[in-house]
Write an enzyme that holds these catalytic residues in place. Structure first.
Site, PDB file in Angstrom:
ATOM      1  N   LYS A  93       0.800  -1.088  -0.055  1.00 10.81           N
ATOM      2  CA  LYS A  93       0.079  -0.059   0.068  1.00 10.81           C
ATOM      3  C   LYS A  93       0.830   1.309   0.029  1.00 10.81           C
ATOM      4  O   LYS A  93       0.506   2.181  -0.551  1.00 10.81           O
ATOM      5  CB  LYS A  93      -1.118  -0.099   0.950  1.00 10.81           C
ATOM      6  CG  LYS A  93      -0.456  -0.043   2.364  1.00 10.81           C
ATOM      7  CD  LYS A  93      -1.407  -0.092   3.584  1.00 10.81           C
ATOM      8  CE  LYS A  93      -1.723  -1.626   3.744  1.00 10.81           C
ATOM      9  NZ  LYS A  93      -0.407  -2.465   4.526  1.00 10.81           N
ATOM     10  N   GLY A 135      -6.638  -6.704   2.913  1.00 12.25           N
ATOM     11  CA  GLY A 135      -6.016  -8.060   3.004  1.00 12.25           C
ATOM     12  C   GLY A 135      -6.936  -9.126   2.081  1.00 12.25           C
ATOM     13  O   GLY A 135      -6.965  -8.892   1.002  1.00 12.25           O
ATOM     14  N   GLU A 137       3.538  -5.062  14.467  1.00 13.81           N
ATOM     15  CA  GLU A 137       4.871  -5.086  14.357  1.00 13.81           C
ATOM     16  C   GLU A 137       5.751  -4.736  15.450  1.00 13.81           C
ATOM     17  O   GLU A 137       5.135  -4.130  16.356  1.00 13.81           O
ATOM     18  CB  GLU A 137       5.208  -4.506  12.896  1.00 13.81           C
ATOM     19  CG  GLU A 137       4.762  -4.982  11.725  1.00 13.81           C
ATOM     20  CD  GLU A 137       4.939  -4.313  10.545  1.00 13.81           C
ATOM     21  OE1 GLU A 137       6.375  -4.228  10.513  1.00 13.81           O
ATOM     22  OE2 GLU A 137       3.865  -4.068   9.667  1.00 13.81           O
ATOM     23  N   ASP A 148      -1.397   3.459   8.439  1.00 10.28           N
ATOM     24  CA  ASP A 148      -1.953   2.256   7.547  1.00 10.28           C
ATOM     25  C   ASP A 148      -3.247   2.513   6.910  1.00 10.28           C
ATOM     26  O   ASP A 148      -3.489   2.400   5.782  1.00 10.28           O
ATOM     27  CB  ASP A 148      -1.571   0.953   8.486  1.00 10.28           C
ATOM     28  CG  ASP A 148      -2.019  -0.098   7.492  1.00 10.28           C
ATOM     29  OD1 ASP A 148      -1.229  -0.903   6.670  1.00 10.28           O
ATOM     30  OD2 ASP A 148      -3.350  -0.635   7.675  1.00 10.28           O
ATOM     31  N   LYS A 180      -4.667   3.277   3.025  1.00 14.69           N
ATOM     32  CA  LYS A 180      -5.794   2.292   2.342  1.00 14.69           C
ATOM     33  C   LYS A 180      -6.947   3.242   1.839  1.00 14.69           C
ATOM     34  O   LYS A 180      -7.613   3.029   0.625  1.00 14.69           O
ATOM     35  CB  LYS A 180      -6.109   1.390   3.304  1.00 14.69           C
ATOM     36  CG  LYS A 180      -5.185   0.392   3.577  1.00 14.69           C
ATOM     37  CD  LYS A 180      -5.719  -0.653   4.947  1.00 14.69           C
ATOM     38  CE  LYS A 180      -4.590  -1.780   5.035  1.00 14.69           C
ATOM     39  NZ  LYS A 180      -4.757  -2.265   6.238  1.00 14.69           N
ATOM     40  N   GLY A 188      -2.730 -11.289   7.538  1.00 15.52           N
ATOM     41  CA  GLY A 188      -2.196 -12.606   7.540  1.00 15.52           C
ATOM     42  C   GLY A 188      -1.728 -13.277   6.299  1.00 15.52           C
ATOM     43  O   GLY A 188      -2.151 -12.766   5.204  1.00 15.52           O
TER      44      GLY A 188
END
Lengths: 379, 379
Positions: A87, A116, A172, A183, A187, A283
């Site tokens: 992204k 995802g 993370e 993040d 998106k 995932g």
């Protein structure tokens, strides 16, 4: 048909395994760092991939801007289709890469970059061809949803649920991009470009979940409310609005049933009405499945269309009441509908206020060393 | 490119209006009954449509098996793409029509036949190309969802909410197909064919909502449960399972937040995980939007693939505990975990039992003139 894979981390391994079981496609060479070529299919040279006539498409799942950007451009230049989960790359260079792909007559798709395993951008791109998208967004970051859900379900504090998310691999080691809302913002940038041919590149309002405390959560729960980190986008005159902030929902709102690290992506079509997509936003296999879906549909869809341009987001027309917890000595800056003292803080709901104004008030207070948490209140 | 429309009812008018505003497509001739040609674009002869070289695709939204089946076959024979919203037609003749389309090199798509505006079959067809679909289904009938939601929210009885649904246009004058579960069953037939290349044509278990009473709903609510009419499908050895029945969900289940006439379609991919799609399952513009989406994506997707065959559904492996309310003199046929007398009835939860066995017990009791309501209990 062979698909080369750039990067062999969590998602890359998933893509490789899925391609081994996918009719019509098979895994090709995998790009790894020099010295990591421990299997015959691993190569460390991008030239080996772009010069391989058997490679029909490239899946870029290495992450980061460089060298991903150069490698994707090389692949497109060589006439290979490209699918990416990256992204940050698409937000930074997507328009240029899509233009290059168009010139070369190949596809540049990035479903996995937003949601995802949830096929959000794919459905949005199709819907935008025949419907007017009135608004879009939702819960697009699974890490923060996991954390907010755990805080509410278990009464834990922010630091504890962050550690738990890290231990489970949902966050993370440096969680900043997730917890700061960056993040989710990337998106919504992509979603706006797909739906409106407008990629917002500045003018955002972005608030993550870093200020939330167990006391805040206890207070929402007493009010029957649930907090989610929500991304919102939509048309705003010649531009688009695009922002990320915590939102409080009443107990019967569908957002409240989005638990753990799930995502809930939405768009509202003038004809289709509200369409909601739920699933795992991250995932290995969910993300790999989105990459492989794109690989199966090459040639049939454009995500960034020729008309797509960069714009400055305009959030001035977005107005909500907000729940605010702020230092008592700063409370006078807000028009509280109702509030109560809570130690050195004041908490309550303020009269409707424009998104950029609310975010600016909070930033000012923080710059002065003050403390504030805020969340829009869904009517 | 011109799209002819067969039928000018609720959905047909919506498709016409959407095509007027859709880049690349425009409305062509509209087939109406003889004597109804009150506008120049209305024709009453199918020959006029199949012989029109400007007609590139046909949208069949007239409903019913005949003459829809003959008209669709004529259009495909003439090399026109066909998109339909007609679930009864696709359930009855879809395999043959898809085979004809394949021979003629055109598309035969029917997203609108399952889920209305919710792009379920489209996403399922794409997912099935690269993922293994472990199960599918959900709330696929908006009429019954509206009725169950209204009974629960307002404490009304079945007859009252049925009248309300009819007044609002959510239920037809003859509501049998909806309230008996037949409409939902046809949708799961199509979904199984798309996901598994197996169209189940008999061996079903189907229970609608016709037996539910206000007293039943009051009892669920006291137990914290919510009733939804659920369709379920999945692989079963060389066949598939496919059934429709009421299911009771705990308050935090996502199904409980599906209110009014909304649909919730789900599939569980081995790699993608659980993917849920929510939206309006019926209505002029939602359904028209699904038709037009298919028209925009012609040529890129097959819904019924060449391998698709008819099978007998096998539900013997599907086992649930059930909530049962039954005449006291028939209660001995069930192994109640817990129950209580309620007038001349007994109500409670019975030990897990296979779906076909539960449905047969209920049918037997009704054939004897007895009364029973049952709903699977979601763990």
């Amino acid at each position: 048909m062979k698909v080369a894979i750039l990067g062999f981390g969590t998602v890359g391994v998933g893509v490789y395994e899925m391609l081994e079981n996918c009719a019509g496609l098979e895994p090709g060479p995998v790009l790894v760092r020099p010295g990591k070529e421990d299997k015959p299919f691993k190569v460390s040279s991008m030239e080996a991939i772009v010069n391989d006539p058997e490679v029909y498409a490239v899946a870029e799942v290495m992450g980061g801007i460089e060298p991903a950007n150069s490698y994707v451009a090389m692949a497109l230049e060589a006439g290979k289709h490209v699918v990416t989960s990256n992204k940050a790359l698409v937000a930074a260079h997507g328009i240029e890469l899509a233009e290059l792909a168009r010139r070369k007559g190949v596809s540049f798709l990035f479903s996995a970059a937003c949601g995802g395993g949830v096929p959000f951008l794919h459905n949005l791109a199709i819907a935008a061809q025949s419907d007017k998208i009135l608004s879009l967004g939702g819960i697009l970051n699974g890490t923060t949803n996991f954390m907010l859900d755990a805080m509410q379900a278990e009464g834990k504090d922010y630091g504890d649920v962050l550690k738990q998310a890290q231990a489970l691999g949902y966050a993370e080691a440096d969680p900043t991009a997730d917890v700061s809302g960056l993040d989710a913002l990337r998106k919504i940038m992509l979603a706006c470009a797909v739906a409106y041919d407008k990629l917002p590149v500045d003018g955002f309002s972005r608030e993550g979940i870093e200020s939330i405390t167990a006391a805040d959560v206890a207070d929402f729960q007493a009010r029957g409310l649930t907090c989610r980190l929500i991304t919102s986008g939509g048309p705003a005159g010649a531009s688009v609005y695009a922002y990320v902030e915590p939102v409080l929902f009443p107990a019967n709102a569908p957002e409240c049933s989005v638990v753990k690290n799930f995502n809930m992506a939405k768009y509202n079509g003038e004809n289709a009405g509200a369409i909601v997509l739920l699933g795992q936003g991250a995932g290995r296999y969910p993300t790999a499945s989105a990459v492989v879906r794109d690989l199966c549909g090459l040639g049939s869809l454009e995500m960034f269309r020729p008309a797509c341009v960069k714009v400055r987001a305009n959030n001035a027309g977005c107005v909500h009441p907000y729940y605010v917890r702020v230092d008592a000595d700063k409370a006078g800056r807000f028009s509280f509908r109702e509030c109560r003292a809570d130690g050195d803080s004041v908490r309550g709901v303020v009269e409707p206020i424009a998104v950029p104004q609310m975010h600016k008030l909070a930033n000012d207070i923080r710059q002065e060393g003050g403390s504030i948490f805020f969340a829009a209140v869904e009517a």
